[in-house]
Motif scaffolding. Structure first.
Motif, PDB file in Angstrom:
ATOM      1  N   PRO A 111       0.811  -1.225   0.000  1.00 44.77           N
ATOM      2  CA  PRO A 111       0.000   0.000   0.000  1.00 44.77           C
ATOM      3  C   PRO A 111       0.837   1.264   0.000  1.00 44.77           C
ATOM      4  O   PRO A 111       0.407   2.292  -0.488  1.00 44.77           O
ATOM      5  CB  PRO A 111      -0.829  -0.125   1.287  1.00 44.77           C
ATOM      6  CG  PRO A 111      -0.903  -1.597   1.537  1.00 44.77           C
ATOM      7  CD  PRO A 111       0.420  -2.143   1.062  1.00 44.77           C
ATOM      8  N   SER A 112       2.067   1.203   0.565  1.00 43.61           N
ATOM      9  CA  SER A 112       2.928   2.378   0.647  1.00 43.61           C
ATOM     10  C   SER A 112       3.707   2.642  -0.638  1.00 43.61           C
ATOM     11  O   SER A 112       4.415   3.620  -0.746  1.00 43.61           O
ATOM     12  CB  SER A 112       3.920   2.206   1.808  1.00 43.61           C
ATOM     13  OG  SER A 112       4.698   1.036   1.613  1.00 43.61           O
ATOM     14  N   SER A 113       3.585   1.741  -1.615  1.00 41.36           N
ATOM     15  CA  SER A 113       4.335   1.897  -2.860  1.00 41.36           C
ATOM     16  C   SER A 113       3.878   3.145  -3.597  1.00 41.36           C
ATOM     17  O   SER A 113       2.701   3.501  -3.619  1.00 41.36           O
ATOM     18  CB  SER A 113       4.130   0.650  -3.744  1.00 41.36           C
ATOM     19  OG  SER A 113       4.741   0.837  -4.998  1.00 41.36           O
ATOM     20  N   THR A 114       4.837   3.839  -4.236  1.00 38.53           N
ATOM     21  CA  THR A 114       4.510   5.066  -4.946  1.00 38.53           C
ATOM     22  C   THR A 114       3.819   4.792  -6.279  1.00 38.53           C
ATOM     23  O   THR A 114       3.048   5.606  -6.761  1.00 38.53           O
ATOM     24  CB  THR A 114       5.789   5.889  -5.188  1.00 38.53           C
ATOM     25  OG1 THR A 114       6.748   5.067  -5.884  1.00 38.53           O
ATOM     26  CG2 THR A 114       6.378   6.351  -3.873  1.00 38.53           C
ATOM     27  N   SER A 115       4.096   3.671  -6.899  1.00 43.53           N
ATOM     28  CA  SER A 115       3.470   3.313  -8.179  1.00 43.53           C
ATOM     29  C   SER A 115       2.643   2.048  -7.986  1.00 43.53           C
ATOM     30  O   SER A 115       3.161   0.944  -8.038  1.00 43.53           O
ATOM     31  CB  SER A 115       4.536   3.093  -9.255  1.00 43.53           C
ATOM     32  OG  SER A 115       5.437   2.080  -8.860  1.00 43.53           O
ATOM     33  N   LYS A 116       1.347   2.237  -7.762  1.00 42.57           N
ATOM     34  CA  LYS A 116       0.466   1.107  -7.495  1.00 42.57           C
ATOM     35  C   LYS A 116      -0.042   0.492  -8.791  1.00 42.57           C
ATOM     36  O   LYS A 116      -0.367   1.189  -9.743  1.00 42.57           O
ATOM     37  CB  LYS A 116      -0.717   1.559  -6.647  1.00 42.57           C
ATOM     38  CG  LYS A 116      -0.361   1.979  -5.234  1.00 42.57           C
ATOM     39  CD  LYS A 116      -1.611   2.354  -4.459  1.00 42.57           C
ATOM     40  CE  LYS A 116      -1.269   2.773  -3.031  1.00 42.57           C
ATOM     41  NZ  LYS A 116      -2.465   3.168  -2.267  1.00 42.57           N
ATOM     42  N   GLN A 117      -0.122  -0.820  -8.794  1.00 40.66           N
ATOM     43  CA  GLN A 117      -0.774  -1.548  -9.860  1.00 40.66           C
ATOM     44  C   GLN A 117      -2.079  -2.098  -9.306  1.00 40.66           C
ATOM     45  O   GLN A 117      -2.076  -2.930  -8.405  1.00 40.66           O
ATOM     46  CB  GLN A 117       0.131  -2.692 -10.353  1.00 40.66           C
ATOM     47  CG  GLN A 117       1.200  -2.264 -11.333  1.00 40.66           C
ATOM     48  CD  GLN A 117       0.617  -1.948 -12.713  1.00 40.66           C
ATOM     49  OE1 GLN A 117      -0.091  -2.745 -13.297  1.00 40.66           O
ATOM     50  NE2 GLN A 117       0.925  -0.762 -13.220  1.00 40.66           N
ATOM     51  N   TRP A 118      -3.196  -1.608  -9.844  1.00 41.01           N
ATOM     52  CA  TRP A 118      -4.506  -2.023  -9.372  1.00 41.01           C
ATOM     53  C   TRP A 118      -5.020  -3.183 -10.210  1.00 41.01           C
ATOM     54  O   TRP A 118      -4.818  -3.221 -11.419  1.00 41.01           O
ATOM     55  CB  TRP A 118      -5.490  -0.875  -9.453  1.00 41.01           C
ATOM     56  CG  TRP A 118      -5.203   0.246  -8.503  1.00 41.01           C
ATOM     57  CD1 TRP A 118      -4.480   1.376  -8.761  1.00 41.01           C
ATOM     58  CD2 TRP A 118      -5.630   0.354  -7.136  1.00 41.01           C
ATOM     59  NE1 TRP A 118      -4.428   2.182  -7.634  1.00 41.01           N
ATOM     60  CE2 TRP A 118      -5.135   1.573  -6.635  1.00 41.01           C
ATOM     61  CE3 TRP A 118      -6.390  -0.461  -6.301  1.00 41.01           C
ATOM     62  CZ2 TRP A 118      -5.356   1.999  -5.337  1.00 41.01           C
ATOM     63  CZ3 TRP A 118      -6.627  -0.046  -5.001  1.00 41.01           C
ATOM     64  CH2 TRP A 118      -6.124   1.166  -4.527  1.00 41.01           C
ATOM     65  N   LYS A 119      -5.708  -4.110  -9.547  1.00 39.30           N
ATOM     66  CA  LYS A 119      -6.303  -5.235 -10.262  1.00 39.30           C
ATOM     67  C   LYS A 119      -7.764  -5.381  -9.850  1.00 39.30           C
ATOM     68  O   LYS A 119      -8.093  -5.366  -8.665  1.00 39.30           O
ATOM     69  CB  LYS A 119      -5.569  -6.536  -9.959  1.00 39.30           C
ATOM     70  CG  LYS A 119      -6.199  -7.733 -10.657  1.00 39.30           C
ATOM     71  CD  LYS A 119      -5.474  -9.019 -10.370  1.00 39.30           C
ATOM     72  CE  LYS A 119      -6.167 -10.195 -11.065  1.00 39.30           C
ATOM     73  NZ  LYS A 119      -5.512 -11.473 -10.785  1.00 39.30           N
ATOM     74  N   MET A 120      -8.638  -5.501 -10.848  1.00 36.82           N
ATOM     75  CA  MET A 120     -10.047  -5.753 -10.569  1.00 36.82           C
ATOM     76  C   MET A 120     -10.196  -7.192 -10.083  1.00 36.82           C
ATOM     77  O   MET A 120      -9.818  -8.133 -10.772  1.00 36.82           O
ATOM     78  CB  MET A 120     -10.896  -5.518 -11.815  1.00 36.82           C
ATOM     79  CG  MET A 120     -12.398  -5.588 -11.549  1.00 36.82           C
ATOM     80  SD  MET A 120     -13.406  -5.457 -13.066  1.00 36.82           S
ATOM     81  CE  MET A 120     -12.937  -3.825 -13.656  1.00 36.82           C
TER      82      MET A 120
END
Length: 328
Positions: free
Chosen positions: A295-304
């Motif tokens: 969650p603290s990562s600056t570049s998040k990869q979101w997945k449905m």
């Protein structure tokens, strides 16, 4: 089940409070004994598989070109009953969930077949069966990291902490739940350890609330409507619109709302009024996302990870409220 869950969580709160009252030397030693790592015990081979770290969604299956598994079971015996994309373990803080993702032979939790695309909470000792006839079975466990040297004071402290939790855990359950809506104060100042545990309970409460919301929607099998790549991206809203934003309309209106219940969770709700259908007046999609990185990562990869739909009918063609029921 819910009562047991809150009881366990209140035990954690009480233990954290008790730790605050211990001498520094004792506390340092005690904390070393409480570090745990989640793992799966494979019943058939009596071997352990540690869960990958820093993932919010852990894929279980066999090698494929669609979604490579984070836990590859292809080397285990009798895995012909396991699909290439079989199940996910979802991680939300210190909470874990099992979810079947449309496997051919199903996923079983404590020998009961679970619904596809519906997360179920995992408790210590739960049995996870992949496929039929208990041919591939795991037990959800934790490994405890203990120090090489443990002082007598540490052992005594642990015994007292265990006794303290047993005596007061149940009787203070309702009081503990009150912590969810207020700051936890000890001696007039907020206690960081208890505040952290309260956040964990809040996370679980969010999961329960999400589950309740899902009951009002008809679940959608994501793998049947979009490729794996189409379900992953940097913006949950953009992903949701690319998958569900192409509903044919007749001069109606569209509303899109985005919520972030937790730093690693997102919910996008798309409401389309004026659908090109003689029975449906409007359609609504609820899509849920989780990050695959910290969650603290600056570049998040979101997945449905889940989607559902509900409709409201044309006058005279059925219900006028939003519901998962079909129109006539």
């Amino acid at each position: 089940m819910r009562k047991n869950f809150y009881s366990q969580k209140i035990h954690v709160l009480l233990l954290a409070w008790f730790e605050q009252s211990q001498p520094v030397g004792v506390m340092q030693s005690t904390r070393l004994t409480t570090k745990v790592l989640p793992k799966l015990f494979h019943v058939q081979t009596k071997t352990y598989i540690e869960l990958p770290k820093n993932l919010c969604v852990i894929h279980i299956g066999k090698p494929n070109n669609h979604i490579p598994p984070d836990i590859d079971v292809s080397k285990l015996p009798k895995t012909n009953v396991v699909s290439r994309n079989h199940a996910n373990i979802l991680v939300e803080g210190s909470n874990y969930f099992i979810e079947d993702i449309g496997s051919a032979n199903g996923t079983y939790l404590n020998r009961t077949l679970i619904k596809s695309f519906t997360p179920y909470p995992l408790q210590l000792g739960d049995r996870i069966g992949l496929g039929k006839e208990n041919q591939v079975t795991f037990v959800f466990q934790f490994s405890t990291i203990s120090p090489a040297i443990e002082s007598k004071s540490t052992k005594d402290t642990q015994k007292l902490m265990g006794l303290f939790a047993k005596l007061l855990g149940s009787s203070l359950m309702l009081v503990g739940l009150g912590f969810l809506s207020s700051s936890i104060m000890i001696g007039g100042q907020a206690d960081p350890a208890l505040s952290q545990e309260t956040g964990k309970i809040t996370s679980q409460y969010m999961a329960v609330s999400a589950q309740s919301e899902r009951e009002n929607y008809k679940a959608i099998a994501l793998e049947k409507i979009a490729s794996a790549d189409a379900l992953i991206g940097n913006d949950p809203k953009a992903i949701a619109l690319s998958v569900f934003g192409k509903t044919e309309s007749e001069g109606g209106s569209r509303d899109v709302k985005v919520y972030y219940p937790q730093p690693n969770q997102a919910v996008v709700i798309i409401t389309q009024i004026g659908v090109a259908d003689d029975s449906i007046r409007g359609i609504r999609y609820r899509t849920e996302f989780r990050t695959r990185s910290k969650p603290s990562s600056t570049s998040k990869q979101w997945k449905m990870v889940w989607a559902g739909s509900q409709v409201t009918c044309q006058p005279g063609r059925g219900h006028q409220d939003w519901s998962a029921e079909l129109c006539s």
